[in-house]
Design an enzyme around this catalytic site. Structure first.
Site, PDB file in Angstrom:
ATOM      1  N   LYS A  19      20.369 -21.311 -17.108  1.00  0.00           N
ATOM      2  CA  LYS A  19      19.125 -21.544 -17.855  1.00  0.00           C
ATOM      3  C   LYS A  19      19.392 -22.464 -19.050  1.00  0.00           C
ATOM      4  CE  LYS A  19      16.750 -17.902 -19.677  1.00  0.00           C
ATOM      5  NZ  LYS A  19      16.303 -18.152 -21.064  1.00  0.00           N
ATOM      6  N   GLY A  91      12.315 -19.176 -25.877  1.00  0.00           N
ATOM      7  CA  GLY A  91      12.842 -19.467 -27.214  1.00  0.00           C
ATOM      8  C   GLY A  91      13.643 -20.758 -27.219  1.00  0.00           C
ATOM      9  N   ARG A 119       8.576 -14.180 -32.387  1.00  0.00           N
ATOM     10  CA  ARG A 119      10.018 -14.360 -32.657  1.00  0.00           C
ATOM     11  C   ARG A 119      10.240 -15.288 -33.865  1.00  0.00           C
ATOM     12  NH1 ARG A 119      12.868 -15.454 -26.990  1.00  0.00           N
ATOM     13  NH2 ARG A 119      14.724 -15.357 -28.293  1.00  0.00           N
ATOM     14  N   SER A 164      23.872 -18.770 -33.845  1.00  0.00           N
ATOM     15  CA  SER A 164      22.801 -19.030 -32.881  1.00  0.00           C
ATOM     16  C   SER A 164      22.944 -20.425 -32.298  1.00  0.00           C
ATOM     17  CB  SER A 164      21.438 -18.887 -33.562  1.00  0.00           C
ATOM     18  OG  SER A 164      20.450 -19.515 -32.768  1.00  0.00           O
ATOM     19  N   GLN A 166      20.836 -21.769 -30.419  1.00  0.00           N
ATOM     20  CA  GLN A 166      19.531 -22.450 -30.454  1.00  0.00           C
ATOM     21  C   GLN A 166      19.354 -23.171 -31.779  1.00  0.00           C
ATOM     22  OE1 GLN A 166      16.634 -19.455 -29.439  1.00  0.00           O
ATOM     23  NE2 GLN A 166      17.216 -19.467 -27.281  1.00  0.00           N
ATOM     24  N   ASP A 311      23.401 -12.182 -24.165  1.00  0.00           N
ATOM     25  CA  ASP A 311      22.326 -11.965 -23.185  1.00  0.00           C
ATOM     26  C   ASP A 311      22.703 -10.926 -22.126  1.00  0.00           C
ATOM     27  OD1 ASP A 311      20.813 -13.826 -24.500  1.00  0.00           O
ATOM     28  OD2 ASP A 311      21.245 -15.465 -23.126  1.00  0.00           O
ATOM     29  N   LYS A 338      15.266 -10.976 -29.482  1.00  0.00           N
ATOM     30  CA  LYS A 338      15.219 -11.591 -28.149  1.00  0.00           C
ATOM     31  C   LYS A 338      13.814 -11.426 -27.551  1.00  0.00           C
ATOM     32  CE  LYS A 338      19.392 -12.997 -28.467  1.00  0.00           C
ATOM     33  NZ  LYS A 338      19.619 -14.418 -28.720  1.00  0.00           N
ATOM     34  N   ARG A 384      15.442  -9.755 -18.704  1.00  0.00           N
ATOM     35  CA  ARG A 384      16.789  -9.173 -18.571  1.00  0.00           C
ATOM     36  C   ARG A 384      16.749  -7.643 -18.604  1.00  0.00           C
ATOM     37  NH1 ARG A 384      19.513 -13.797 -18.182  1.00  0.00           N
ATOM     38  NH2 ARG A 384      19.112 -15.403 -19.765  1.00  0.00           N
TER      39      ARG A 384
HETATM   40  C1  S3P Z   1      20.461 -19.716 -25.873  1.00  0.00           C
HETATM   41  C2  S3P Z   1      21.038 -19.152 -26.979  1.00  0.00           C
HETATM   42  C3  S3P Z   1      21.002 -17.709 -27.275  1.00  0.00           C
HETATM   43  C4  S3P Z   1      20.622 -16.906 -26.038  1.00  0.00           C
HETATM   44  C5  S3P Z   1      19.439 -17.497 -25.333  1.00  0.00           C
HETATM   45  C6  S3P Z   1      19.761 -18.908 -24.868  1.00  0.00           C
HETATM   46  C7  S3P Z   1      20.570 -21.175 -25.685  1.00  0.00           C
HETATM   47  O1  S3P Z   1      20.053 -17.455 -28.287  1.00  0.00           O
HETATM   48  O2  S3P Z   1      20.349 -15.574 -26.382  1.00  0.00           O
HETATM   49  O3  S3P Z   1      19.091 -16.722 -24.216  1.00  0.00           O
HETATM   50  O4  S3P Z   1      20.276 -21.670 -24.580  1.00  0.00           O
HETATM   51  O5  S3P Z   1      20.956 -21.865 -26.641  1.00  0.00           O
HETATM   52  P1  S3P Z   1      20.402 -17.609 -29.854  1.00  0.00           P
HETATM   53  O6  S3P Z   1      20.714 -19.018 -30.110  1.00  0.00           O
HETATM   54  O7  S3P Z   1      19.148 -17.155 -30.571  1.00  0.00           O
HETATM   55  O8  S3P Z   1      21.554 -16.716 -30.098  1.00  0.00           O
END
Ligand code: S3P
Length: 424
Positions: A19, A91, A119, A164, A166, A311, A338, A384
């Site tokens: 993903k 997210g 979120r 994070s 993200q 995750d 999450k 999940r």
């Molecule tokens: C992700 C980062 C994680 C993860 C999410 C996917 C990504 O989140 O939990 O399912 O693709 O960068 P966080 O960056 O909030 O930790």
């Protein structure tokens, strides 16, 4: 969805595309010069939301069934969207896209479903505003819908307050548009797919210790082969590891070391896991995971490993419920942010099935082994959680009925069909 006790899991299988890598492939391909071709792309709802958002920004993206073809617009080629962009449940779509939109000299409005709108978004808005973007949103700018008017960014030095990927990725992507150097410091390493893929698209990005630096630049279209998602494989790994007489090979799974905490933990719990056919593609490690069933024991999980398995915690809790002894998970307060509050939903739903589990402020304590009695549980719309509950049913005295299980399509559209083929 209803699942029931099985004797064992056997066979060879694959899981859908990663993903995180699928999202990033659309994003980087869209802002690159020239065409990109993506194979193994995850056609789950989250990644389809990313495709729709980039179409909204004027990018031509076609799916011929085998491959996704993206006609890249170059770093400055995106167009002002005529309507609100919808990230759905994702997210990653909203947070990473915010970094790209912060670099655009036009207005974008981004929204999502109930879960995504609740979120935290200040974590990305704050550094992007420091770089010069104008960002507002509900709840004083903390929640989506987000309104972004970007452009004229300048590089900053940013220390991430939370580990994070993200947030890190949003700042890296904005850094591709900023004057001067953008430096990001991570407290603990998180998944580094953005860094690896920027390099694979011909970009220049450096890491020294826990600092990443990036500058304004063009990227160039590529062929991306998305590996299987270890976060999806995790459900089958746990089921096979905890069920005696099982023997499962999950082929072609992404094994980037920032994602393999689940393998380390299951090995510590006594699982028989081997890796074979190791190779690399697009800067990402790939291989087969072979699992044999046996008995598991409890483990202590916390500290630097948490971002490497964040995750997978819902399914690790299922492994812990079946294991002999106590499992302690700490340092995982991020679970509260999450798709659902995963500390609360895991504790509440597993308790309904007769599992001894305690809620902690930053994790959980599970006392095993448990006799899972079965019953009706709810996913709270969290993909999940739904899949973790489905795996409980394979070990349960009575059937496990999972309400709201359609959310599984967010990351694993044919989960049930895949499961049915390997259970005996
Ligand atoms: C992700 C980062 C994680 C993860 C999410 C996917 C990504 O989140 O939990 O399912 O693709 O960068 P966080 O960056 O909030 O930790």
């Amino acid at each position: 969805m209803i699942t029931r006790k099985v004797h064992c899991l056997q066979g060879n299988m694959t899981v859908p595309g990663d993903k995180s890598i699928s999202h990033r492939s659309i994003m980087l391909a869209s802002i690159s010069q020239g065409k990109s071709v993506i194979t193994g792309f995850l056609r789950g709802e989250d990644c389809l939301s990313t495709i729709e958002c980039f179409r909204g920004l004027g990018v031509q993206i076609t799916d011929n069934g085998d491959e996704i073809i993206v006609e890249g617009k170059g770093i400055n080629g995106l167009q002002e969207p005529k309507d609100i962009l919808n990230a759905g449940n994702s997210g990653t779509t909203m947070r990473l896209m915010s970094g790209i939109l912060a670099g655009q000299d036009f207005l974008s409005i981004m929204t999502g479903d109930d879960s995504l709108r609740s979120r935290p978004m200040a974590r990305i808005a704050s550094p992007l505003k420091e770089m010069g973007a104008k960002i507002d949103g509900r709840c004083n700018g903390k929640s989506a819908p987000l309104v972004i008017r970007g452009g004229n960014l300048k590089g900053i030095e940013y220390r991430l307050p939370v580990a994070s990927a993200q947030v890190k990725s949003a700042v890296i992507l904005a850094g591709l548009y900023a004057d001067g150097t953008t430096t990001i410091e991570e407290p603990v390493p998180s998944r580094d797919h953005t860094e690896r893929m920027v390099k694979a698209f011909g970009g220049n990005i450096k890491r020294e210790g826990n600092k990443i630096t990036v500058e304004k630049q063009e990227l160039y279209g590529q062929t991306v082969r998305v590996p299987g998602d270890i976060s999806s494989a995790a459900f089958f790994m746990v089921a096979a590891a905890a069920k005696e007489n099982s023997h499962l090979r999950i082929k072609n799974v992404g094994l980037n070391p920032t994602r393999t905490g689940i393998i380390d933990v299951l090995k510590e719990m006594g699982a028989d896991i081997k890796l074979e056919n190791l190779n690399t593609s697009g800067g990402e490690e790939i291989g087969d995971i072979i699992i044999k069933g046996g008995k598991l024991k409890g483990a202590t999980i916390g500290g630097e490993i948490i971002p490497r398995l964040i995750d997978e915690i819902p399914i690790i809790v299922v492994a812990a419920a079946l294991a002999e002894g106590t499992t302690l998970i700490t340092g995982a307060e991020e679970l509260k942010h999450k798709e659902s509050n995963r500390i609360l939903t895991v504790v509440e739903e597993l308790t309904k099935l007769g599992i001894k589990i305690e809620e902690l402020s930053d994790g959980m304590m599970i006392h095993g082994p448990n006799i899972i009695k079965g019953g009706t549980v709810n996913s709270y719309g969290d993909h999940r959680i739904a899949m973790a509950l489905a795996i409980c049913g394979l070990f349960s005295e009575g059937p496990v009925k999972i309400e709201n299980s359609e959310c599984i399509a967010v990351s694993f559209p044919n989960f049930e069909e895949t499961l049915r083929k390997i259970i005996f």
